[in-house]
Design a protein around this motif. Structure first.
Motif, PDB file in Angstrom:
ATOM      1  N   GLU A 210       4.473 -37.437 -10.194  1.00 47.16           N
ATOM      2  CA  GLU A 210       4.898 -36.993 -11.530  1.00 47.16           C
ATOM      3  C   GLU A 210       3.705 -36.630 -12.404  1.00 47.16           C
ATOM      4  OE1 GLU A 210       7.405 -40.194 -12.786  1.00 47.16           O
ATOM      5  OE2 GLU A 210       9.236 -39.220 -12.034  1.00 47.16           O
ATOM      6  N   ALA A 211       2.608 -37.382 -12.253  1.00 51.59           N
ATOM      7  CA  ALA A 211       1.390 -37.073 -13.018  1.00 51.59           C
ATOM      8  C   ALA A 211       0.872 -35.683 -12.643  1.00 51.59           C
ATOM      9  CB  ALA A 211       0.316 -38.126 -12.747  1.00 51.59           C
TER      10      ALA A 211
ATOM     11  N   GLN B 123       2.392 -28.404 -15.121  1.00 52.65           N
ATOM     12  CA  GLN B 123       3.225 -27.794 -16.163  1.00 52.65           C
ATOM     13  C   GLN B 123       2.380 -27.498 -17.405  1.00 52.65           C
ATOM     14  OE1 GLN B 123       6.908 -29.840 -16.608  1.00 52.65           O
ATOM     15  NE2 GLN B 123       7.663 -28.498 -18.215  1.00 52.65           N
ATOM     16  N   ALA B 124       1.537 -28.453 -17.764  1.00 46.71           N
ATOM     17  CA  ALA B 124       0.678 -28.280 -18.941  1.00 46.71           C
ATOM     18  C   ALA B 124      -0.307 -27.132 -18.739  1.00 46.71           C
ATOM     19  CB  ALA B 124      -0.078 -29.577 -19.228  1.00 46.71           C
TER      20      ALA B 124
ATOM     21  N   SER C 222       3.301 -32.987 -14.120  1.00 48.95           N
ATOM     22  CA  SER C 222       3.095 -32.874 -15.580  1.00 48.95           C
ATOM     23  C   SER C 222       1.841 -32.074 -15.888  1.00 48.95           C
ATOM     24  CB  SER C 222       2.961 -34.266 -16.218  1.00 48.95           C
ATOM     25  OG  SER C 222       4.137 -34.988 -16.026  1.00 48.95           O
ATOM     26  N   TRP C 223       0.782 -32.351 -15.122  1.00 52.50           N
ATOM     27  CA  TRP C 223      -0.485 -31.644 -15.340  1.00 52.50           C
ATOM     28  C   TRP C 223      -0.328 -30.161 -15.013  1.00 52.50           C
ATOM     29  CZ3 TRP C 223      -3.956 -29.298 -11.807  1.00 52.50           C
ATOM     30  CH2 TRP C 223      -5.178 -28.929 -12.371  1.00 52.50           C
TER      31      TRP C 223
END
Length: 413
Positions: free
Chosen positions: A328-329, A335-336, A332-333
């Motif tokens: 998930e980390a 996506q950012a 998220s990265w």
């Protein structure tokens, strides 16, 4: 003494001499079988060994298993240049340096590039000398020039006078580089045989050989048995054949390889409900490296995807995020950053004492004595590797790249 220091002490006690066995040369498969999926399959599960055929694989995997394939494609990375004096210079392309170090991009470069190479007969190719040859592509004769970009570090500049991309040049010029332990030159048949049926991403110097057994009927049978699949890319380098030359294995210098993951693959890993089983040690090293990149992001250490050889051993278990948190980390990265794929480097060294974070089993061939890959097998199944290899030899299994297959389940924690 802290736990980390105790681990290091234990790791430094691992001796290469404990991971060797006698492999007669006649047991090394010099050529593949005519039908890929007719190879033998040894299944190992909690000290139980079964002898089957590779076509039985779909029935040996629990429903909802996620198989992870390495879709790298071997390029004809061995090229020969003849000097006016008659001397032959051999280049083995290892990895690109300029204008891009990303292999998928380097394959599409036009006009010129620089690659790190292994150079055969280097003593006959002086620093100031230029090599020249011609390649024929679609009836067009193209002049290819090679000179040194960096003599000491074996960086070779290649330049050609056409609009063709580097991949076209390599395909016209080179030959498939077979593993050195086959002790033979590549033949026309190896162009197809030393390639998986699902190979897509050009750039490997060696095949992910565990995948060579798969055929379209086997892939279809997997689907019918609700076995899911996803792909990653690890461009296998020549370092995979690099022998360990030190008895204290932690001192071995691990080669670095380039890995590529799409957002979809990471989502597949996160969404799966069954166990994750990589096809081949390259896929296993990639998956475990992905987890450790997630650890680095989760712990806010760095956003650079580079897994050093002993990084996984530096942290205590209670300091680690779960596999889900690590993946998930990463998502998220990504996506950012607004990216659909990530490219990283890994020199991860998996040997006894390693705790697997994503993988529960492995489809793999039989490996060389005293190799990093045999150490990985011992990390997965424990000391039983000796009995398993002895039984494979006793039952006439064919070894190494063109040899038979196995399905290994991790030892119970």
């Amino acid at each position: 003494m802290g736990m980390k220091e105790k681990w290091l002490e234990r790791a430094e006690r691992i001796r290469l001499s404990d991971y060797v066995y006698d492999l007669p040369d006649e047991r090394v498969a010099k050529y593949p079988l005519a039908e890929r999926d007719q190879s033998k399959l040894l299944v190992y599960n909690q000290r139980q060994i079964s002898h089957l055929q590779f076509t039985s694989l779909p029935g040996q995997l629990p429903a909802e298993t996620l198989l992870v394939f390495n879709d790298t494609k071997v390029i004809p990375a061995r090229a020969y240049f003849r000097k006016p004096t008659g001397a032959t210079i051999e280049l083995l392309l290892l990895h690109p340096e300029f204008p891009s170090r990303i292999i998928n991009e380097a394959m599409l470069v036009k006009g010129g590039c620089v690659w790190a190479c292994m150079i055969g007969n280097k003593k006959r190719w002086k620093a100031q000398d230029t090599l020249e040859t011609q390649v024929l592509i679609d009836g067009e004769r193209i002049r290819l020039v090679a000179d040194y970009a960096d003599y000491e570090n074996n960086l070779v500049r290649l330049q050609w006078d056409s609009e063709h991309v580097f991949l076209d040049i390599v395909r016209a010029l080179g030959e498939i580089p077979l593993p050195p332990y086959l002790h033979r030159k590549s033949e026309a048949s190896d162009t197809l045989a030393y390639q998986t049926v699902y190979a897509r991403q050009d750039g490997a110097v060696a095949a992910p050989t565990a995948g060579l057994h798969f055929t379209e009927p086997v892939l279809k049978a997997l689907e019918q048995n609700t076995i899911h699949k996803t792909h990653l890319t690890l461009h296998v380098g020549a370092g995979t054949f690099q022998p360990i030359k030190v008895d204290t294995v932690t001192e071995h210098r691990m080669h670095s390889e380039q890995v590529v993951f799409t957002r979809q693959t990471i989502q597949d890993l996160l969404d799966h409900t069954g166990c994750i089983v990589p096809v081949g040690t390259t896929s296993m090293r990639s998956l475990e490296s992905l987890y450790w990149f997630g650890v680095k992001l989760f712990r806010k250490e760095t956003t650079v995807f580079m897994i050093e050889k002993l990084y996984p051993y530096a942290l205590l278990e209670e300091e680690l995020p779960s596999a889900e948190q690590a993946l998930e980390a990463i998502l998220s990265w990504m996506q950012a950053q607004g990216v659909e794929e990530i490219v990283g480097e890994t020199e991860i060294f998996i040997f006894p004492g390693y705790r697997f974070q994503l993988c529960k089993g492995l489809v793999t061939n039989f490996h060389q004595p005293g190799s990093t890959l045999l150490l990985l097998i011992a990390a997965l199944i424990g000391e039983s590797w000796r009995d398993l290899y002895a039984e494979a030899l006793e039952h006439g299994y064919r070894f190494l790249s063109y040899g038979d297959s196995s399905l290994l389940w991790a030892k119970e924690a």
